[in-house]
Write an enzyme that holds these catalytic residues in place. Structure first.
Site, mmCIF file in Angstrom:
data_model
loop_
_atom_site.group_PDB
_atom_site.id
_atom_site.type_symbol
_atom_site.label_atom_id
_atom_site.label_comp_id
_atom_site.label_asym_id
_atom_site.label_seq_id
_atom_site.Cartn_x
_atom_site.Cartn_y
_atom_site.Cartn_z
ATOM 1 N N ALA A 36 0.811 -1.196 -0.028
ATOM 2 C CA ALA A 36 -0.071 -0.521 0.236
ATOM 3 C C ALA A 36 1.024 0.835 -0.379
ATOM 4 C CB ALA A 36 -0.844 -0.349 1.134
ATOM 5 N N ASP A 39 2.050 2.030 -3.273
ATOM 6 C CA ASP A 39 1.332 1.955 -3.980
ATOM 7 C C ASP A 39 0.594 3.103 -4.081
ATOM 8 O OD1 ASP A 39 0.907 -0.378 -5.030
ATOM 9 O OD2 ASP A 39 -0.457 -0.531 -4.141
ATOM 10 N N SER A 84 0.656 -4.258 -14.798
ATOM 11 C CA SER A 84 0.446 -4.137 -13.791
ATOM 12 C C SER A 84 -1.004 -3.763 -12.941
ATOM 13 C CB SER A 84 1.329 -3.104 -12.669
ATOM 14 O OG SER A 84 0.620 -2.824 -11.413
ATOM 15 N N LEU A 85 -1.656 -3.566 -12.437
ATOM 16 C CA LEU A 85 -3.363 -2.996 -12.382
ATOM 17 C C LEU A 85 -3.281 -1.687 -11.540
ATOM 18 C CD1 LEU A 85 -4.479 -6.544 -10.860
ATOM 19 C CD2 LEU A 85 -5.522 -5.488 -12.893
ATOM 20 N N GLU A 115 -12.345 -11.787 -8.581
ATOM 21 C CA GLU A 115 -11.545 -13.116 -8.166
ATOM 22 C C GLU A 115 -10.475 -12.253 -7.019
ATOM 23 O OE1 GLU A 115 -8.511 -12.770 -11.862
ATOM 24 O OE2 GLU A 115 -10.217 -14.221 -12.124
ATOM 25 N N LYS A 117 -6.776 -11.154 -5.493
ATOM 26 C CA LYS A 117 -5.675 -10.845 -6.183
ATOM 27 C C LYS A 117 -4.953 -11.801 -5.015
ATOM 28 C CE LYS A 117 -2.954 -7.109 -6.809
ATOM 29 N NZ LYS A 117 -1.687 -7.039 -6.433
ATOM 30 N N ASP A 119 -1.284 -13.451 -3.543
ATOM 31 C CA ASP A 119 -0.053 -12.584 -2.849
ATOM 32 C C ASP A 119 0.574 -13.358 -3.207
ATOM 33 O OD1 ASP A 119 1.079 -10.692 -2.864
ATOM 34 O OD2 ASP A 119 0.748 -9.839 -0.348
ATOM 35 N N TYR A 228 -5.376 -16.421 -13.723
ATOM 36 C CA TYR A 228 -5.760 -15.719 -13.833
ATOM 37 C C TYR A 228 -5.867 -14.718 -14.812
ATOM 38 C CZ TYR A 228 -1.333 -12.761 -13.033
ATOM 39 O OH TYR A 228 -0.214 -12.556 -13.254
ATOM 40 N N LYS A 301 -12.963 -7.534 -13.055
ATOM 41 C CA LYS A 301 -12.725 -7.447 -14.167
ATOM 42 C C LYS A 301 -13.792 -7.502 -15.470
ATOM 43 C CE LYS A 301 -8.532 -10.447 -13.727
ATOM 44 N NZ LYS A 301 -7.428 -11.396 -13.950
ATOM 45 N N LYS A 325 -8.283 -3.336 -3.029
ATOM 46 C CA LYS A 325 -7.119 -3.447 -1.703
ATOM 47 C C LYS A 325 -7.921 -3.696 -0.904
ATOM 48 C CE LYS A 325 -3.170 -3.987 -3.912
ATOM 49 N NZ LYS A 325 -2.566 -3.359 -3.274
ATOM 50 N N CYS A 419 21.839 -17.950 28.469
ATOM 51 C CA CYS A 419 20.197 -18.442 28.208
ATOM 52 C C CYS A 419 19.840 -17.916 29.653
ATOM 53 C CB CYS A 419 20.388 -19.915 28.954
ATOM 54 S SG CYS A 419 18.626 -20.460 29.130
ATOM 55 N N CYS A 422 18.738 -19.629 33.132
ATOM 56 C CA CYS A 422 19.711 -20.566 34.145
ATOM 57 C C CYS A 422 21.324 -20.078 33.784
ATOM 58 C CB CYS A 422 19.740 -21.866 33.006
ATOM 59 S SG CYS A 422 20.524 -22.222 32.017
ATOM 60 N N CYS A 437 20.443 -22.255 24.270
ATOM 61 C CA CYS A 437 20.621 -22.638 26.082
ATOM 62 C C CYS A 437 21.706 -23.894 26.075
ATOM 63 C CB CYS A 437 19.648 -22.445 26.505
ATOM 64 S SG CYS A 437 19.899 -23.383 28.451
ATOM 65 N N CYS A 442 18.010 -26.977 31.709
ATOM 66 C CA CYS A 442 17.775 -25.368 32.379
ATOM 67 C C CYS A 442 16.418 -25.319 32.856
ATOM 68 C CB CYS A 442 17.860 -25.010 30.987
ATOM 69 S SG CYS A 442 17.259 -23.184 30.957
HETATM 70 S S1 IVH Z 1 -4.840 -9.185 -13.647
HETATM 71 C C1 IVH Z 1 -3.154 -6.931 -17.651
HETATM 72 N N1 IVH Z 1 -6.078 -11.201 -11.806
HETATM 73 O O1 IVH Z 1 -1.036 -8.723 -9.213
HETATM 74 C C2 IVH Z 1 -3.770 -7.738 -15.697
HETATM 75 N N2 IVH Z 1 -3.287 -9.770 -11.895
HETATM 76 O O2 IVH Z 1 -0.643 -5.968 -9.094
HETATM 77 C C3 IVH Z 1 -2.905 -8.000 -14.963
HETATM 78 N N3 IVH Z 1 -2.778 -11.367 -9.120
HETATM 79 O O3 IVH Z 1 1.330 -8.249 -11.729
HETATM 80 C C4 IVH Z 1 -2.927 -9.183 -13.211
HETATM 81 N N4 IVH Z 1 -3.739 -11.880 -8.362
HETATM 82 O O4 IVH Z 1 1.041 -10.946 -11.112
HETATM 83 C C5 IVH Z 1 -4.677 -10.091 -11.902
HETATM 84 N N5 IVH Z 1 -6.587 -12.348 -10.000
HETATM 85 C C6 IVH Z 1 -5.701 -11.529 -10.822
HETATM 86 C C7 IVH Z 1 -4.516 -11.874 -9.683
HETATM 87 C C8 IVH Z 1 -2.875 -11.076 -10.218
HETATM 88 C C9 IVH Z 1 -2.792 -11.581 -8.331
HETATM 89 C C10 IVH Z 1 -1.042 -9.765 -9.045
HETATM 90 C C11 IVH Z 1 -0.142 -10.560 -10.654
HETATM 91 C C12 IVH Z 1 -0.032 -8.541 -11.222
HETATM 92 C C13 IVH Z 1 -0.391 -8.214 -9.798
HETATM 93 C C14 IVH Z 1 -1.260 -6.847 -10.042
#
Ligand code: IVH
Length: 679
Positions: A36, A39, A84-85, A115, A117, A119, A228, A301, A325, A419, A422, A437, A442
């Site tokens: 975060a 971001d 990225s997203l 769906e 996300k 990690d 995904y 999506k 998030k 320790c 003891c 220890c 002990c």
């Molecule tokens: S979609 C073009 N779906 O999050 C679409 N990403 O912060 C981009 N990630 O690089 C990705 N779960 O590695 C998508 N259900 C999900 C995801 C997901 C995890 C990761 C992925 C991406 C990163 C972006």
């Protein structure tokens, strides 16, 4: 200074920070700030650049995604850039996301897929004619690292896709490699038991395992994959994201299709409009702790691929998807004290005692510090203000120190060399992260050992809790396991906060545990590397403590499921006279030393060495080994003059010739079965 100069300086500083944190995250796998926080930096830079396009440079982090690949893996070009997203932190921002889409696609019905996300580590998987040919990490978004060999070892990643997928010339599937939290905890416990450094979180563990130079190590790690997306298909058969995922799961990405409800897939949903999507996001957020793996949000999506195409992407993210998030589960607090506790194996474990702080509904006043290295790595000191994270059901941990708030005159924390209970020397073997220890007597270790001895899966002594153990040891009533069985009701009733009735219950619980059997007893004794599972194998194999005490290390190592490390540990334990005396005293007070159901009959093949060659018709090799082991014999891999028998099956190898040459008796299957009493 004019406004643009200050802005220019700000932009430079933001870029410098972003690059540094990308490097820490992608290359070193050692993030120092939360996602975060990252971001926020990124969004700040993005906003300034949007307002002042003249400040955009080609090398700005906003113009590309991710970090450089590490050296050592071949570089591969992705079929399509791995973007990225964009992020949303509220329902309002999701509604805005929909508004942007509606402006671009007026009057169209938009369905969404939601769906988790996950990690972990994003990967691109290339299939040609249904065959897995290449797997790569994200790298800088255009070029990634070739980690094919390592990904081959991920159990739920199919090497072949079934059905119509065999006809596609090329198909690139995107997914996240991750670790379930339980598997992660188990992995870390194992690493710690081996004296290795544990991983800070499941994401680092997954990333570190995939980017291993030795794929055998990757293979030993409990990795899973969540797919995904499809980023490239030739020809392109998909009309919507939902169906694409369904088809891929059916084609091999779901190990057991009946298992759907227990996997992450139950959190993938399809919604007709954004209101429903918001509701689903909230539902998944509420279920965050039940998911079983780290998810930092959900991704919304646009379902129709054709609409996705028309919406397109920026250089950073697709316009048809957004990550909602979850609120961070972090807070800052001050460390009052660093406390060192002593475990049953003598391990000194540091814990930070914090000013109580509320994080996502729970009051946190302690955080694990893992070990001395972790304290040193983060330079954590008493009095420091730190950023604490509470992730799921994992014990809270410290992400970093807020250096600006460090009190004047603070000094680095000195990990004790003795320790704290003891006073004996603490010893940290070369290359290990744990200090222990060195005093086996002990009292802190004794208390922990007693708690383990009485725990539910060991001797299962109800009511033998911390308060009782504490008093039993502090009043010198108990100095070893056998002493527990010497306690009478009167003595127990003399303990504080233990009424007559509770004392009677405890007494019966202790006495009642005498007959638990060898397997539980072995686990309860707490031998290194002997968990419940190993204890059960050993107990079933030997049937009695007497036999086990006679066992040789080489013989133990031959038991199916027992490796050399465990064999060595067990043998070492029984070589110590004090351990043998301890067991003898348990026997004297009436603790059962046998495993129910295992025959105590003499073992006809005691001490005999076998070699197996060729295939047997009625037994697998493992079964044959187990039968030999149960009868007291052992199986070795090559024939020597010390071999007693060579068992010869179908199509024997050179070992048969060796036997003939050395004059070692050979047995065919029938003769072998007769010898072990199986006919
Ligand atoms: S979609 C073009 N779906 O999050 C679409 N990403 O912060 C981009 N990630 O690089 C990705 N779960 O590695 C998508 N259900 C999900 C995801 C997901 C995890 C990761 C992925 C991406 C990163 C972006």
């Amino acid at each position: 200074m004019s406004d643009t100069t200050t802005l220019g300086a700000q932009v430079d500083e933001l870029r410098r920070l972003i690059r540094r944190h990308e490097y820490l995250y992608y290359v070193l796998d050692r993030p120092e700030i939360t996602d975060a926080e990252f971001d926020r930096l990124f969004q700040r830079l993005l906003r300034i650049e949007q307002a002042h396009p003249e400040l955009i440079t080609a090398d700005s982090p906003t113009q590309r995604v991710g970090g450089r690949p590490v050296e050592g893996f071949a570089s591969v070009q992705h079929k399509a850039a791995m973007l990225s997203l964009d992020n949303a932190y509220s329902a309002d921002e999701l509604v805005e996301f929909e508004a942007r889409i509606k402006r671009a696609l007026p009057d169209e019905r938009i369905a969404y897929v939601i769906e988790p996300k996950v990690d972990g580590l994003g990967v691109a998987l290339l299939y040609e004619h249904g065959r897995f040919v290449r797997g790569a990490t994200r790298g800088d978004g255009r070029y990634g690292e070739d980690v094919t060999q390592n990904l081959m070892t991920v159990r739920s990643l199919p090497h072949r896709l079934h059905g119509s997928f065999t006809t596609y010339a090329a198909l690139e599937v995107r997914g996240e490699v991750f670790m379930w939290r339980q598997a992660f905890d188990r992995l870390n416990r194992g690493l710690e038991a081996d004296g290795d450094e544990p991983f800070a979180n499941p994401r680092n563990a997954a990333a570190g395992s995939v980017r291993q130079k030795d794929s055998r190590i990757t293979a030993s790690r409990p990795l899973d994959i969540f797919i995904y997306g499809v980023s490239y298909a030739e020809p392109d058969p998909f009309t919507d994201h939902w169906r694409a995922m369904e088809q891929l799961l059916e084609a091999g990405f779901l190990l057991d299709p009946k298992d759907r409800k227990t996997t992450l897939e139950r959190y993938r949903r399809r919604c007709a409009g954004i209101e429903d999507a918001v509701a689903v996001c909230r539902e998944i957020e509420a279920a965050r702790d039940e998911i079983g793996c780290d998810c930092d949000g959900v991704v919304v999506k646009v379902d129709a691929i054709e609409q996705q195409r028309r919406l397109g992407s920026t250089t950073h993210h697709p316009r048809w998807a957004i990550a909602y998030k979850f609120p961070a589960r972090q807070a800052t607090s001050a460390i009052r004290k660093i406390d060192i506790s002593v475990g049953r194996t003598g391990a000194l474990t540091p814990t930070a005692l914090l000013d109580p702080v509320e994080i996502a509904g729970a009051t946190i006043s302690r955080a694990t510090l893992h070990n001395a290295d972790e304290i040193e790595r983060l330079d954590i000191r008493e009095g420091d203000t730190v950023l604490v994270e509470r992730a799921g059901d994992v014990i809270p941990h410290i992400l970093r120190v807020i250096h600006e708030r460090r009190p004047a005159h603070s000094t680095p924390f000195r990990f004790p060399t003795r320790c704290p209970v003891c006073g004996a020397d603490a010893f940290r073997p070369e290359g290990e992260v744990v200090s222990r220890c060195t005093n086996s007597a002990c009292l802190a270790r004794l208390k922990e050992s007693l708690l383990h001895f009485g725990s539910r899966r060991a001797m299962d002594i109800e009511h033998l809790g911390e308060a009782v153990v504490e008093q039993l040891v502090d009043r010198a009533l108990v100095r070893e396991f056998a002493d527990l069985y010497r306690m009478n009701v009167e003595t127990l009733a003399g303990l504080e906060r233990l009424a007559q009735k509770s004392a009677t219950n405890l007494y019966h619980a202790i006495q009642g545990s005498k007959g638990r059997g060898l397997s539980r007893l072995l686990f309860a004794l707490g031998l290194r590397y002997v968990g419940e599972h190993v204890a059960a194998i050993v107990a079933r194999h030997y049937g009695s403590m007497d036999r086990l005490e006679q066992a040789l290390e080489a013989e133990l190592a031959e038991i199916y499921g027992i490796g050399p490390r465990i064999a060595q540990s067990v043998a070492l334990y029984f070589r110590q006279p004090e351990n043998r005396r301890q067991i003898e005293r348990l026997r004297e007070v009436g603790v059962a030393m046998e495993e129910a159901g295992v025959s105590a009959a003499p073992r006809p093949l005691a001490g005999k060495a076998f070699v197996l060659t060729g295939g047997l018709e009625t037994l697998t090799r493992d079964e044959a080994k187990e039968l030999i082991a149960q009868a007291g014999g052992r199986v070795t891999s090559s024939v020597s003059s010390k071999t007693d028998y060579v068992v010869v099956g179908k199509d024997p190898g050179s070992k048969f010739d060796d036997a003939t040459r050395l004059g070692v008796p050979t047995l065919d299957e029938a003769a072998f079965k007769k010898l072990i009493g199986r006919v």
